[in-house]
Design an enzyme around this catalytic site. Structure first.
Site, PDB file in Angstrom:
ATOM      1  N   HIS A  33      29.638  52.570  64.996  1.00 38.88           N
ATOM      2  CA  HIS A  33      28.250  52.175  64.756  1.00 38.88           C
ATOM      3  C   HIS A  33      27.430  52.111  66.048  1.00 38.88           C
ATOM      4  CE1 HIS A  33      25.878  51.255  61.337  1.00 38.88           C
ATOM      5  NE2 HIS A  33      25.828  49.948  61.423  1.00 38.88           N
ATOM      6  N   ASN A  85      20.743  45.351  61.782  1.00 37.15           N
ATOM      7  CA  ASN A  85      19.800  45.262  60.667  1.00 37.15           C
ATOM      8  C   ASN A  85      18.444  44.696  61.061  1.00 37.15           C
ATOM      9  OD1 ASN A  85      20.659  42.653  61.069  1.00 37.15           O
ATOM     10  ND2 ASN A  85      21.134  42.230  58.926  1.00 37.15           N
ATOM     11  N   ASP A 110      24.694  56.785  64.276  1.00 35.69           N
ATOM     12  CA  ASP A 110      25.879  57.278  63.588  1.00 35.69           C
ATOM     13  C   ASP A 110      25.501  57.678  62.170  1.00 35.69           C
ATOM     14  OD1 ASP A 110      25.470  54.346  63.308  1.00 35.69           O
ATOM     15  OD2 ASP A 110      27.124  54.507  61.876  1.00 35.69           O
ATOM     16  N   ASN A 131      21.428  50.513  57.966  1.00 40.38           N
ATOM     17  CA  ASN A 131      20.587  49.332  58.121  1.00 40.38           C
ATOM     18  C   ASN A 131      19.638  49.426  59.313  1.00 40.38           C
ATOM     19  OD1 ASN A 131      21.628  48.046  55.866  1.00 40.38           O
ATOM     20  ND2 ASN A 131      23.248  47.034  57.011  1.00 40.38           N
TER      21      ASN A 131
END
Length: 206
Positions: A33, A85, A110, A131
Site C-alpha cells: 500500500h 483514508n 498501488d 481509500n
C-alpha cells in the site's frame, strides 16, 4: 475574456503536484500500500530535493524543477502524513497553496486490479475501492486528476484485500520492486514532459 485569460495563465504556470499515497510510520514502510511513497522518495532524489514537513499541510513536501533552466517544469512532491483514508485533506491543501488544478495533480498508488509489475497512467475514472483515491476525489471535488497505477495483483487464495495491501511484497516480488519503482518514476516524469497520451503509448506496451 480577461478573467478567463488570467485563469489560464495561472494554470499554465502552476507546478505539477505529485502525490505518493501511503501510510506514515516505519511499520507500514514496506507494505504494498506504500509503494506511492517510495516512488515519490525516488523522484525527490532525482530532483536533489529534500522532503520535509510542510506547515500548511499534513504532508512531507519537496520542490524542484524537472530539468535545467527557468522553463523546466516545476514539481511539488508530497507524501500525505495522514493515514490513507484521509489523504485528500493534505492534497487539497497543497493544491490550493500552489494553485495547482486537478489536471496537474498526479497520484501514484498501488493497484489491485493490475497484475504485479504492470504500470498504467490515466486521468479520471473511478477509485476501484482505493481509500486514498476516494479521499482525494472528495477533497479535490474532482476525479479529473492523473493517476500512475502500480500493479500489485490480487491477493492469493482467500486472503482479504485489506490484509494483502497491508503486507510486504513477497521475496520473489522484492527482486523486481526497485526496477518497477524506477520505471514508475519515469512514467511520472514522462507525463510532466511529454503528456499523458505519449506516456501511455511509451509505457503501456509491457
Amino acid at each position: 475574456m480577461e478573467e478567463q485569460s488570467v485563469s489560464e495563465d495561472v494554470e499554465a504556470s502552476a507546478p505539477w503536484l505529485v502525490v505518493g499515497l501511503g501510510n506514515p510510520g516505519a511499520e507500514y514502510a514496506a507494505h504494498r500500500h506504500n509503494v506511492g511513497f517510495v516512488v515519490v522518495e525516488l523522484l525527490a532524489q532525482r530532483l536533489r530535493a529534500r522532503l520535509s514537513r510542510n506547515r500548511r499541510a499534513v504532508a512531507d513536501v519537496a520542490e524542484g524543477r524537472l530539468g535545467v533552466g527557468v522553463d523546466a517544469p516545476r514539481m511539488v512532491l508530497a507524501k500525505p502524513l495522514t493515514y490513507m483514508n484521509l489523504s485528500g485533506g493534505p492534497v487539497a491543501a497543497l493544491a490550493r497553496l500552489y494553485r495547482t488544478p486537478a489536471e496537474r495533480v498526479i497520484a501514484v498508488h498501488d493497484e489491485l486490479d493490475l497484475p504485479f509489475g504492470q504500470l498504467r497512467a490515466k486521468i479520471g475514472g473511478g477509485e476501484g475501492g482505493h481509500n486514498g483515491l476516494r479521499s482525494m476525489s472528495k477533497s479535490l471535488g474532482s476525479k479529473d486528476y492523473l493517476r500512475v497505477r502500480f500493479g500489485i495483483g490480487r491477493p492469493p487464495g482467500r486472503q482479504a484485500p485489506a490484509d494483502y495491501v497491508l503486507s510486504n511484497f513477497s521475496s520473489v516480488e522484492r527482486k523486481e520492486v526497485d526496477f518497477l519503482v524506477d520505471r514508475a518514476a519515469d512514467v511520472v516524469e514522462s507525463i510532466v514532459t511529454q503528456g499523458l497520451e505519449r506516456t501511455q503509448n511509451a509505457f503501456h506496451s509491457g
